[in-house]
Design an enzyme around this catalytic site. Structure first.
Site, PDB file in Angstrom:
ATOM      1  N   ARG A 175      62.673  69.243  53.670  1.00 22.27           N
ATOM      2  CA  ARG A 175      62.129  69.966  54.816  1.00 22.27           C
ATOM      3  C   ARG A 175      63.247  70.630  55.610  1.00 22.27           C
ATOM      4  O   ARG A 175      64.277  70.026  55.869  1.00 22.27           O
ATOM      5  CB  ARG A 175      61.352  68.991  55.706  1.00 22.27           C
ATOM      6  N   LYS A 207      62.034  64.078  52.638  1.00 16.05           N
ATOM      7  CA  LYS A 207      60.851  63.302  53.047  1.00 16.05           C
ATOM      8  C   LYS A 207      60.275  62.633  51.812  1.00 16.05           C
ATOM      9  O   LYS A 207      59.989  63.304  50.820  1.00 16.05           O
ATOM     10  CB  LYS A 207      59.828  64.261  53.676  1.00 16.05           C
ATOM     11  N   GLY A 251      60.005  56.139  64.171  1.00 17.43           N
ATOM     12  CA  GLY A 251      61.260  56.499  63.518  1.00 17.43           C
ATOM     13  C   GLY A 251      60.958  57.006  62.123  1.00 17.43           C
ATOM     14  O   GLY A 251      59.830  56.883  61.633  1.00 17.43           O
ATOM     15  N   ASP A 266      56.096  52.075  52.242  1.00 14.24           N
ATOM     16  CA  ASP A 266      56.966  52.007  51.066  1.00 14.24           C
ATOM     17  C   ASP A 266      58.094  53.035  51.108  1.00 14.24           C
ATOM     18  O   ASP A 266      58.917  53.092  50.193  1.00 14.24           O
ATOM     19  CB  ASP A 266      56.140  52.174  49.777  1.00 14.24           C
ATOM     20  N   GLY A 267      58.093  53.882  52.126  1.00 13.39           N
ATOM     21  CA  GLY A 267      59.165  54.868  52.242  1.00 13.39           C
ATOM     22  C   GLY A 267      59.007  56.063  51.318  1.00 13.39           C
ATOM     23  O   GLY A 267      59.878  56.934  51.270  1.00 13.39           O
ATOM     24  N   GLY A 285      60.323  56.707  58.823  1.00 12.75           N
ATOM     25  CA  GLY A 285      60.015  55.594  57.932  1.00 12.75           C
ATOM     26  C   GLY A 285      60.143  55.952  56.464  1.00 12.75           C
ATOM     27  O   GLY A 285      60.172  55.078  55.596  1.00 12.75           O
ATOM     28  N   ASP A 333      54.643  62.152  68.254  1.00 16.94           N
ATOM     29  CA  ASP A 333      55.753  62.143  67.298  1.00 16.94           C
ATOM     30  C   ASP A 333      55.651  63.313  66.323  1.00 16.94           C
ATOM     31  O   ASP A 333      56.600  63.602  65.599  1.00 16.94           O
ATOM     32  CB  ASP A 333      55.813  60.818  66.530  1.00 16.94           C
ATOM     33  N   ASP A 384      54.973  68.371  60.411  1.00 17.96           N
ATOM     34  CA  ASP A 384      54.242  67.245  59.831  1.00 17.96           C
ATOM     35  C   ASP A 384      52.833  67.611  59.392  1.00 17.96           C
ATOM     36  O   ASP A 384      51.841  67.281  60.032  1.00 17.96           O
ATOM     37  CB  ASP A 384      54.218  66.048  60.793  1.00 17.96           C
ATOM     38  N   ARG A 408      61.438  65.429  68.533  1.00 13.43           N
ATOM     39  CA  ARG A 408      60.007  65.403  68.841  1.00 13.43           C
ATOM     40  C   ARG A 408      59.805  65.006  70.292  1.00 13.43           C
ATOM     41  O   ARG A 408      60.715  64.436  70.915  1.00 13.43           O
ATOM     42  CB  ARG A 408      59.321  64.367  67.929  1.00 13.43           C
TER      43      ARG A 408
HETATM   44  P1  AMP Z   1      52.932  60.599  60.039  1.00 12.77           P
HETATM   45  O1  AMP Z   1      51.551  60.209  60.460  1.00 12.77           O
HETATM   46  O2  AMP Z   1      53.056  61.065  58.619  1.00 12.77           O
HETATM   47  O3  AMP Z   1      53.557  61.564  60.985  1.00 12.77           O
HETATM   48  O4  AMP Z   1      53.791  59.273  60.097  1.00 12.77           O
HETATM   49  C1  AMP Z   1      53.814  58.407  61.204  1.00 12.77           C
HETATM   50  C2  AMP Z   1      54.904  57.387  61.040  1.00 12.77           C
HETATM   51  O5  AMP Z   1      54.685  56.590  59.874  1.00 12.77           O
HETATM   52  C3  AMP Z   1      56.300  57.973  60.891  1.00 12.77           C
HETATM   53  O6  AMP Z   1      57.175  57.102  61.546  1.00 12.77           O
HETATM   54  C4  AMP Z   1      56.512  57.929  59.409  1.00 12.77           C
HETATM   55  O7  AMP Z   1      57.879  57.883  59.078  1.00 12.77           O
HETATM   56  C5  AMP Z   1      55.807  56.656  59.014  1.00 12.77           C
HETATM   57  N1  AMP Z   1      55.361  56.665  57.610  1.00 12.77           N
HETATM   58  C6  AMP Z   1      54.373  57.424  57.071  1.00 12.77           C
HETATM   59  N2  AMP Z   1      54.237  57.157  55.762  1.00 12.77           N
HETATM   60  C7  AMP Z   1      55.135  56.190  55.456  1.00 12.77           C
HETATM   61  C8  AMP Z   1      55.502  55.491  54.259  1.00 12.77           C
HETATM   62  N3  AMP Z   1      54.864  55.712  53.099  1.00 12.77           N
HETATM   63  N4  AMP Z   1      56.485  54.587  54.354  1.00 12.77           N
HETATM   64  C9  AMP Z   1      57.119  54.352  55.504  1.00 12.77           C
HETATM   65  N5  AMP Z   1      56.842  54.964  56.646  1.00 12.77           N
HETATM   66  C10 AMP Z   1      55.865  55.882  56.632  1.00 12.77           C
HETATM   67 MG    MG Z   2      55.079  62.322  61.642  1.00  9.01          MG
END
Ligand code: AMP
Ligand code: MG
Length: 484
Positions: free
Chosen positions: A173, A110, A87, A122-123, A89, A249, A259, A180
């Site tokens: 974005r 983002k 989801g 940490d979002g 994050g 994803d 991404d 996805r």
């Molecule tokens: P990504 O590898 O960037 O496509 O991210 C994979 C998953 O990790 C997705 O669900 C993102 O929303 C989550 N995610 C990546 N970085 C963070 C972050 N700093 N805080 C929270 N969720 C994250």
């Molecule tokens: Mg991703």
């Protein structure tokens, strides 16, 4: 009718079953400041660039555009082969901008704070990776490769902690959608029979409206998805693009590249190239990308099985039959593109073999992917020396020039085809790193010059000469890090 600055939002995703998303606003940040704003993209979206440039709060999540109904989207995904519930994050979908040309684009922040899907994260996002996403997206777009794009990057005035403290940032974005393969996997995994048909109907409305209503709709959707992904990954392979983290994803059903994390373009040609420091087994190596795309499409097919017609056995047969078309469809796009890079107007098996032979030579001598293809047209016109100095290359060159001479089109037409098929400028890793480093230190000028150069990739000018040169020999082995 838009509002004062041109926002014209719909929020069709929020009308889907509630399990597919969570409603929440982005979390405001301390001190939003505009770092880059994409005037071209703003114009396409029907937005008032001059006004929005002065409104960093909107792109930081401190103020919502009129009509926005913010949500985080739920999805799942296979990460390095393992199924996980994920989801958004660290992202919030503000809504869908309806453009003056009648198109619909997701507007997503983002790095906008924690959500119910954040897990340990940490979002937030750091400035360097968000600028990387911005410049690679612009490069891909200019290369004619379907991609999400960034409208803005703002800094937050807050620090994010990775290995070291870094300036925080939010990227806006713009995507045809954020649906996805993993969104379908999520819908199929939840025990609620309404989710999958609702999501499928929505995806078809957005990306394949021609399919709606017919029989065997899920198969037809899978078929168009395979067509888009086959074309997309062929385009990556033809410019030396390594996505780096092709988890399901990160595979958009729109057929856009999405991404940009540990992605990078090849300098020297080597199918085994892996840039991501966490991809230890080379699952997402350059040369593996078509096979991984096929694998990801198989995961989409599995997710769609429950809504396919005729019971389990027939559904499986139908899905397998469609999936089996991937290698040939990919091969068609790839061979046609590779032959165009060589100035060939046909793509027979022998023509494609000529291309493969060149790539094998390039890999052996570690020739620069982009510069070698660029040099061929000049060499054919007798204006430049061969880019590779070896007996194998000389033998190849003879066969290639004999092949050019046998086609009906004159050499000038062949070299024109080559020049529109072989980019001069890609976002070179060493230049991207230097530009990001300067930007993080407060100087955005090198980044702006880099963006300007990648936006016009098919011409050689005095101004873009520094952006066309391969990296200095003996530079460090390039690695990207997933701590984005
Ligand atoms: P990504 O590898 O960037 O496509 O991210 C994979 C998953 O990790 C997705 O669900 C993102 O929303 C989550 N995610 C990546 N970085 C963070 C972050 N700093 N805080 C929270 N969720 C994250
Ligand atoms: Mg991703």
């Amino acid at each position: 009718m838009g509002d004062r600055v041109g926002w014209r939002f719909d929020n069709s995703y929020t009308r889907l079953p509630a399990a597919l998303f969570s409603r929440l606003p982005p979390q405001p940040v301390r001190a939003p400041r505009m770092v880059v704003f994409n005037d071209d993209l703003a114009a396409d979206l029907g937005l008032d660039a001059a006004a929005l440039r002065e409104a960093p709060g909107v792109f930081a999540g401190n103020a919502l555009p009129e009509g926005a109904e913010p949500i985080a989207q739920a999805y799942a995904g296979h990460q390095y082969g393992h199924f996980v519930n994920l989801g958004d994050g660290r992202a919030i979908l503000l809504g869908e901008q309806l453009t003056p040309a009648g198109r619909r684009f997701d507007i997503q922040l983002k790095g906008s704070g924690r959500t119910p899907y954040s897990r340990q994260g940490d979002g937030r996002a750091a400035l360097g990776p968000m600028l990387r996403e911005y410049v690679i997206g612009e490069a891909m777009h200019a290369l004619g490769i379907p991609t999400t794009r960034a409208l803005a990057v703002v800094t937050t005035g807050e620090t994010v902690r990775r290995e070291v403290p870094l300036p925080g940032a939010v990227l806006t974005r713009v995507a045809a959608s954020h649906i996805r393969v993993g969104t379908f996997q999520f819908a199929a995994a939840v025990d609620d029979p309404v989710l999958l048909p609702a999501l499928l109907g929505h995806a078809i409305d957005r990306h394949d409206p021609g399919l709606a209503g017919g029989a065997a709709v899920p198969q037809a959707f899978l078929d168009t998805m395979i067509a888009r992904q086959a074309a997309l990954v062929a385009r990556w392979m033809l410019v030396g693009f390594v996505h780096g983290v092709m988890n399901t994803d990160n595979c958009a059903v729109s057929g856009e590249t999405i991404d940009y994390g540990p992605c990078a373009f090849l300098d020297t040609h080597d199918p085994a190239t892996v840039f991501s420091s966490i991809d230890q087994h080379g699952r997402y190596a350059f040369g593996n990308q078509p096979a991984i795309t096929h694998w990801n499409l198989a995961r989409l097919a599995e997710a769609l099985l429950p809504v396919m017609e005729g019971g389990e056995k027939r559904a499986l047969e139908a899905a397998s039959a469609v999936l089996a078309t991937f290698p040939e469809r990919y091969g068609h796009h790839y061979r046609t593109g590779l032959c165009a890079k060589l100035g060939l107007f046909t793509a027979t098996a022998a023509d494609a073999a000529l291309g493969e032979r060149l790539l094998a030579i390039m890999a052996t001598v570690r020739a620069d992917f982009t510069a070698t293809f660029v040099a061929l047209a000049d060499m054919a016109e007798g204006r430049a020396p061969p880019p590779v100095d070896s007996a194998e290359f000389r033998a190849w060159q003879e066969d290639w020039q004999a092949r050019l001479a046998r086609q009906p089109q004159p050499l000038a037409e062949a070299t024109a085809l080559m020049r529109r098929s072989n980019p001069q400028v890609i976002p070179r890793n060493h230049l991207v790193e230097a530009a990001l480093e300067a930007a993080v230190a407060g100087d955005i000028a090198p980044f702006e010059r880099l963006v300007a150069a990648v936006r016009d990739p098919f011409v050689a000018t005095a101004a873009n000469a520094p952006f066309r040169a391969p990296p200095p020999a003996g530079g460090p082995c390039y690695k990207t890090f997933c701590g984005t």
